[in-house]
Write a protein that holds these residues in place. Structure first.
Motif, PDB file in Angstrom:
ATOM      1  N   TYR A  53       7.371  -4.594   3.652  1.00 37.73           N
ATOM      2  CA  TYR A  53       8.201  -3.395   3.523  1.00 37.73           C
ATOM      3  C   TYR A  53       9.688  -3.758   3.441  1.00 37.73           C
ATOM      4  CZ  TYR A  53      10.515   1.000   4.712  1.00 37.73           C
ATOM      5  OH  TYR A  53      11.337   2.103   4.708  1.00 37.73           O
ATOM      6  N   LYS A  54      10.109  -4.731   4.220  1.00 37.29           N
ATOM      7  CA  LYS A  54      11.536  -5.032   4.323  1.00 37.29           C
ATOM      8  C   LYS A  54      12.112  -5.609   3.042  1.00 37.29           C
ATOM      9  CE  LYS A  54      11.543  -5.360   9.335  1.00 37.29           C
ATOM     10  NZ  LYS A  54      11.564  -6.207  10.549  1.00 37.29           N
ATOM     11  N   SER A  55      11.325  -6.275   2.241  1.00 39.07           N
ATOM     12  CA  SER A  55      11.821  -6.712   0.933  1.00 39.07           C
ATOM     13  C   SER A  55      11.626  -5.623  -0.115  1.00 39.07           C
ATOM     14  CB  SER A  55      11.135  -8.008   0.491  1.00 39.07           C
ATOM     15  OG  SER A  55       9.747  -7.830   0.318  1.00 39.07           O
ATOM     16  N   ALA A  56      10.502  -4.915  -0.044  1.00 37.46           N
ATOM     17  CA  ALA A  56      10.189  -3.902  -1.056  1.00 37.46           C
ATOM     18  C   ALA A  56      11.160  -2.733  -1.014  1.00 37.46           C
ATOM     19  CB  ALA A  56       8.762  -3.408  -0.879  1.00 37.46           C
ATOM     20  N   VAL A  57      11.538  -2.296   0.177  1.00 39.33           N
ATOM     21  CA  VAL A  57      12.434  -1.150   0.279  1.00 39.33           C
ATOM     22  C   VAL A  57      13.802  -1.488  -0.312  1.00 39.33           C
ATOM     23  CG1 VAL A  57      13.393  -1.612   2.585  1.00 39.33           C
ATOM     24  CG2 VAL A  57      13.092   0.755   1.815  1.00 39.33           C
ATOM     25  N   PRO A  96      -3.293 -10.995   5.570  1.00 41.65           N
ATOM     26  CA  PRO A  96      -3.266  -9.545   5.771  1.00 41.65           C
ATOM     27  C   PRO A  96      -3.449  -9.215   7.247  1.00 41.65           C
ATOM     28  CG  PRO A  96      -5.402 -10.208   4.932  1.00 41.65           C
ATOM     29  CD  PRO A  96      -4.523 -11.437   4.884  1.00 41.65           C
ATOM     30  N   ASP A  97      -2.936  -8.070   7.650  1.00 40.75           N
ATOM     31  CA  ASP A  97      -3.070  -7.653   9.048  1.00 40.75           C
ATOM     32  C   ASP A  97      -4.521  -7.356   9.406  1.00 40.75           C
ATOM     33  OD1 ASP A  97      -0.254  -7.772   9.509  1.00 40.75           O
ATOM     34  OD2 ASP A  97      -0.058  -5.897   8.394  1.00 40.75           O
ATOM     35  N   GLN A  98      -5.289  -6.856   8.452  1.00 39.18           N
ATOM     36  CA  GLN A  98      -6.716  -6.623   8.621  1.00 39.18           C
ATOM     37  C   GLN A  98      -7.414  -6.925   7.298  1.00 39.18           C
ATOM     38  OE1 GLN A  98      -4.767  -3.692   8.569  1.00 39.18           O
ATOM     39  NE2 GLN A  98      -4.457  -3.130  10.683  1.00 39.18           N
ATOM     40  N   LEU A  99      -8.736  -7.082   7.357  1.00 34.93           N
ATOM     41  CA  LEU A  99      -9.491  -7.190   6.113  1.00 34.93           C
ATOM     42  C   LEU A  99      -9.435  -5.874   5.349  1.00 34.93           C
ATOM     43  CD1 LEU A  99     -12.691  -9.149   7.239  1.00 34.93           C
ATOM     44  CD2 LEU A  99     -10.830  -9.984   5.787  1.00 34.93           C
ATOM     45  N   LEU A 100      -9.480  -4.773   6.061  1.00 32.08           N
ATOM     46  CA  LEU A 100      -9.429  -3.433   5.483  1.00 32.08           C
ATOM     47  C   LEU A 100      -8.447  -2.593   6.296  1.00 32.08           C
ATOM     48  CD1 LEU A 100     -13.300  -2.863   5.349  1.00 32.08           C
ATOM     49  CD2 LEU A 100     -11.868  -3.685   3.482  1.00 32.08           C
ATOM     50  N   PRO A 101      -7.631  -1.763   5.689  1.00 35.68           N
ATOM     51  CA  PRO A 101      -7.484  -1.524   4.256  1.00 35.68           C
ATOM     52  C   PRO A 101      -6.569  -2.560   3.604  1.00 35.68           C
ATOM     53  CG  PRO A 101      -5.970  -0.144   5.450  1.00 35.68           C
ATOM     54  CD  PRO A 101      -6.754  -0.890   6.486  1.00 35.68           C
ATOM     55  N   HIS A 102      -6.451  -2.491   2.291  1.00 33.47           N
ATOM     56  CA  HIS A 102      -5.562  -3.412   1.588  1.00 33.47           C
ATOM     57  C   HIS A 102      -4.104  -3.042   1.880  1.00 33.47           C
ATOM     58  CE1 HIS A 102      -6.829  -0.122  -1.013  1.00 33.47           C
ATOM     59  NE2 HIS A 102      -5.786  -0.292  -1.815  1.00 33.47           N
ATOM     60  N   ILE A 103      -3.276  -4.060   2.010  1.00 36.62           N
ATOM     61  CA  ILE A 103      -1.877  -3.861   2.392  1.00 36.62           C
ATOM     62  C   ILE A 103      -1.135  -3.005   1.372  1.00 36.62           C
ATOM     63  CG2 ILE A 103       0.347  -5.081   2.533  1.00 36.62           C
ATOM     64  CD1 ILE A 103      -0.900  -7.121   4.267  1.00 36.62           C
ATOM     65  N   SER A 104      -1.456  -3.167   0.087  1.00 38.51           N
ATOM     66  CA  SER A 104      -0.725  -2.417  -0.938  1.00 38.51           C
ATOM     67  C   SER A 104      -0.861  -0.912  -0.739  1.00 38.51           C
ATOM     68  CB  SER A 104      -1.197  -2.813  -2.337  1.00 38.51           C
ATOM     69  OG  SER A 104      -2.598  -2.666  -2.453  1.00 38.51           O
ATOM     70  N   ALA A 105      -2.029  -0.438  -0.279  1.00 34.32           N
ATOM     71  CA  ALA A 105      -2.208   0.993  -0.024  1.00 34.32           C
ATOM     72  C   ALA A 105      -1.303   1.442   1.117  1.00 34.32           C
ATOM     73  CB  ALA A 105      -3.668   1.304   0.301  1.00 34.32           C
ATOM     74  N   CYS A 106      -1.268   0.648   2.177  1.00 32.42           N
ATOM     75  CA  CYS A 106      -0.408   0.989   3.318  1.00 32.42           C
ATOM     76  C   CYS A 106       1.064   0.937   2.913  1.00 32.42           C
ATOM     77  CB  CYS A 106      -0.667   0.027   4.471  1.00 32.42           C
ATOM     78  SG  CYS A 106      -2.377  -0.010   5.045  1.00 32.42           S
ATOM     79  N   GLU A 148       4.145   3.717   3.034  1.00 32.85           N
ATOM     80  CA  GLU A 148       5.396   3.470   3.760  1.00 32.85           C
ATOM     81  C   GLU A 148       6.616   3.602   2.851  1.00 32.85           C
ATOM     82  OE1 GLU A 148       5.812   2.972   7.000  1.00 32.85           O
ATOM     83  OE2 GLU A 148       3.658   3.150   7.386  1.00 32.85           O
ATOM     84  N   LEU A 149       6.457   3.225   1.598  1.00 31.19           N
ATOM     85  CA  LEU A 149       7.577   3.287   0.646  1.00 31.19           C
ATOM     86  C   LEU A 149       7.755   4.680   0.055  1.00 31.19           C
ATOM     87  CD1 LEU A 149       6.960  -0.065  -1.286  1.00 31.19           C
ATOM     88  CD2 LEU A 149       8.800   0.391   0.351  1.00 31.19           C
ATOM     89  N   GLY A 150       6.778   5.550   0.244  1.00 33.28           N
ATOM     90  CA  GLY A 150       6.863   6.894  -0.310  1.00 33.28           C
ATOM     91  C   GLY A 150       6.626   6.936  -1.805  1.00 33.28           C
ATOM     92  N   LEU A 151       5.885   5.963  -2.340  1.00 32.83           N
ATOM     93  CA  LEU A 151       5.575   5.979  -3.765  1.00 32.83           C
ATOM     94  C   LEU A 151       4.518   7.044  -4.048  1.00 32.83           C
ATOM     95  CD1 LEU A 151       5.414   2.125  -4.457  1.00 32.83           C
ATOM     96  CD2 LEU A 151       7.258   3.711  -5.074  1.00 32.83           C
TER      97      LEU A 151
END
Length: 324
Positions: free
Chosen positions: A57-61, A83-93, A97-100
Motif C-alpha cells: 500500500y505504501k508504494s502504491a498510494v 503473502p500475508d495469507q494463502l487466501l485471499p490474494h493481496i491484489s484484492a485487498c 485499500e486504494l479505493g480502486l
C-alpha cells in the motif's frame, strides 16, 4: 511518445540494520569483511506487525497520488512470494485499500527476483490484447518475517520493501525473454510455508515457523553459467547490440554477482547500475527501485535504451529491452 513505464514509486521501511554493527553481536560472521561481496551496508526491515499488504500500500498510494478518476489503472498486478495469507490474494485487498473501482482486474503472481520483468510482460500482454489500458504493477516482499536472524547467508543481504509501477501501452513494443530451470527449484525455498506443513498431519502437531533457505553456491553457479548467455540472447532478439544499450539494470543480487556479470559481458562500469549499499536485495523490487533511484540521480534519462534483467527463485529469469 507514450512510454511503457510511466512512473515508479517505492517504499523501504524506516527501521534499518547497519551490517557493520553485526560484528558487535555476531563477531564470528565477520560482516565487514563480507561487504565487498554483498555490497550491502544497510538493511530495511518492516516492523514486526507490518504486513506485506501494508508494504504494498505504501508504494502504491504514492503512485496513484494526483491521478484523476479517468487516469486510474484498470488492472492491478501484485508480485510477491511472502503473502500475508494463502487466501485471499493481496491484489484484492490492495484494490480495496486504494479505493480502486470494482471494475479493476486484480491478481497476484508468485515470483521472486525475476518477477518484475515477468510482471511487465503480463501487463504488456494485457494491453496488446485490449484487456487493459493502464496497469499498476506492485512488487513486494517481507523477507525479514521468514529469515532466521542466525542465517548469515541470507540475513546480511535481504531487505523488505515494495515498488509500484504505472504502465501504459507504449508506441514501441518491448522485447521480452524468459526461462526456467526447474531442476534447481530447491536451491531457494521457504520451508514450513503454504499448506505443505499441515498436509497429512494431525491438528495437534506443532507447525514450525517459515524458514527461508538458500544454497548460495548453487544459485551463484547457475547465475554465472546461465544468465550471461540469456542476456546476450535478449539483446540479439531485440536487435540491439550490447554496446548500443545505454544502461543495464540487473536484479541486485549482490555486488559480487553484478561485478562478475559486468565483467563476463564486458559492460562498462558507467553502464551497469549497482545500488545495494543503502537498499539491500529487495527481491522482485530491486529492478524498479534501482531504476527509480538511477533516474533521480541522473544516471538514466527518458529516451535511454535500457535492459532490465532479473534472475533467481525457480530458478528462473526474465528480461526486457525498452526505451525509457
Amino acid at each position: 511518445m507514450n512510454n511503457f513505464i510511466s512512473t515508479i514509486n517505492y517504499y523501504l521501511p524506516e527501521r534499518t540494520v547497519d551490517c557493520h554493527t553485526l560484528d558487535d553481536t555476531k563477531p564470528h560472521w565477520h560482516v565487514q569483511n563480507s561487504l565487498p561481496k554483498t555490497g550491502v551496508r544497510y538493511l530495511h526491515h518492516a516492523d514486526e506487525d507490518e504486513t506485506t499488504l501494508q508494504l504494498a500500500y505504501k508504494s502504491a498510494v504514492q503512485a496513484l497520488e494526483g491521478l484523476a478518476e479517468n487516469e486510474l489503472p484498470d488492472t492491478l498486478i501484485v508480485c510477491t512470494q511472502t503473502p500475508d495469507q494463502l487466501l485471499p490474494h493481496i491484489s484484492a485487498c490492495l484494490q480495496h485499500e486504494l479505493g480502486l473501482p470494482s471494475s479493476t482486474k486484480c491478481f497476484d503472481i508468485s515470483l521472486g527476483c525475476s518477477g518484475y520483468c515477468y510482471g511487465l510482460s503480463i501487463a504488456y500482454g494485457y494491453m496488446a490484447a485490449g484487456i487493459a489500458e493502464r496497469v499498476l504493477l506492485v512488487t513486494v516482499d517481507n523477507y525479514s518475517k521468514i529469515i532466521d536472524p542466525d542465517n548469515k547467508t541470507s540475513y546480511i543481504i535481504f531487505s523488505d520493501g515494495s515498488a509500484a509501477t504505472i504502465l501504459d501501452k507504449p508506441d514501441t513494443p518491448p522485447v521480452f525473454l524468459m526461462g526456467t530451470d526447474g531442476s534447481r527449484c530447491r536451491s531457494i525455498q521457504c520451508n514450513n510455508s503454504g499448506i505443505g506443513p499441515v498436509t497429512g498431519r494431525s491438528r495437534e502437531t506443532a507447525i514450525a515457523p517459515p524458514d527461508f533457505q538458500m544454497d548460495g553456491y548453487s544459485v551463484y553457479q547457475f547465475t554465472m553459467k546461465t544468465i550471461p548467455g540469456e542476456i546476450r540472447k535478449l539483446a540479439l532478439k531485440a536487435g540491439t547490440p550490447m554496446d548500443e544499450i545505454d544502461q543495464f539494470i540487473f536484479h541486485q543480487a549482490s555486488r559480487k554477482v553484478l561485478d562478475t556479470l559486468g565483467n563476463k559481458l564486458s559492460i562498462p562500469e558507467d553502464k551497469l547500475i549497482i545500488d545495494l549499499y543503502e537498499v539491500g536485495n529487495t527481491t522482485s523490487s530491486t529492478i524498479p527501485i534501482a531504476l527509480k533511484r538511477a533516474e533521480e540521480n541522473g544516471s538514466i534519462q527518458r529516451g535511454d535504451k535500457i535492459m532490465l534483467f532479473g534472475f533467481g527463485i525457480g530458478l528462473s529469469w526474465s528480461g526486457t529491452v525498452i526505451t525509457y
